[in-house]
Design a protein around this motif. Sequence first.
Motif, PDB file in Angstrom:
ATOM      1  N   ILE A 151       9.043  42.675   4.713  1.00 40.24           N
ATOM      2  CA  ILE A 151       7.952  42.525   3.746  1.00 40.24           C
ATOM      3  C   ILE A 151       8.475  42.884   2.365  1.00 40.24           C
ATOM      4  N   LEU A 152       8.304  41.965   1.421  1.00 38.91           N
ATOM      5  CA  LEU A 152       8.741  42.203   0.053  1.00 38.91           C
ATOM      6  C   LEU A 152       7.642  42.833  -0.792  1.00 38.91           C
ATOM      7  N   LYS A 191       9.561  30.724  14.684  1.00 41.04           N
ATOM      8  CA  LYS A 191       9.910  31.546  13.528  1.00 41.04           C
ATOM      9  C   LYS A 191       9.201  31.050  12.265  1.00 41.04           C
ATOM     10  N   GLU A 192       9.218  29.749  12.043  1.00 42.39           N
ATOM     11  CA  GLU A 192       8.564  29.164  10.869  1.00 42.39           C
ATOM     12  C   GLU A 192       7.049  29.335  10.923  1.00 42.39           C
ATOM     13  N   ASP A 193       6.467  29.162  12.100  1.00 40.78           N
ATOM     14  CA  ASP A 193       5.025  29.348  12.247  1.00 40.78           C
ATOM     15  C   ASP A 193       4.621  30.795  11.971  1.00 40.78           C
ATOM     16  N   GLU A 207       3.854  38.944   0.822  1.00 37.44           N
ATOM     17  CA  GLU A 207       5.100  38.273   0.457  1.00 37.44           C
ATOM     18  C   GLU A 207       6.206  38.767   1.389  1.00 37.44           C
ATOM     19  N   ILE A 208       6.889  37.834   2.039  1.00 40.36           N
ATOM     20  CA  ILE A 208       7.924  38.194   3.010  1.00 40.36           C
ATOM     21  C   ILE A 208       9.246  37.535   2.651  1.00 40.36           C
ATOM     22  N   ASP A 209      10.320  38.043   3.251  1.00 39.69           N
ATOM     23  CA  ASP A 209      11.646  37.451   3.114  1.00 39.69           C
ATOM     24  C   ASP A 209      11.849  36.527   4.315  1.00 39.69           C
ATOM     25  N   ARG A 210      11.620  35.243   4.122  1.00 41.37           N
ATOM     26  CA  ARG A 210      11.705  34.276   5.234  1.00 41.37           C
ATOM     27  C   ARG A 210      13.099  34.216   5.846  1.00 41.37           C
TER      28      ARG A 210
END
Length: 91
Positions: free
Chosen positions: A82-83, A40-42, A52-55
Amino acid sequence: MRILSGLQRKNSGELAKDRLRLILIADKTDCSPGMIEMVKEDLAAAVSRYMEIDRRGIQIQIREETAAAGRKIPALYANIPILHMGNKGTF
């Protein structure tokens, strides 16, 4: 205003549901929850280079798919909110 709704903190019920989902995925795939978190982090690191995404909103699933030869294989599905689609990298 809809974009800001993704920035709110999750309540305890949503957190518990996310944890349970992670445990079920790990159980189905013989993959530890820690390994799933690393994937998920990768994914977040790779995609965030371009937009820009919402992690915190990322969801991943591993499902069984039928390959062309008829045998079952695992497939990774990712839902990454996606933000902003601005020019953050080289497109």
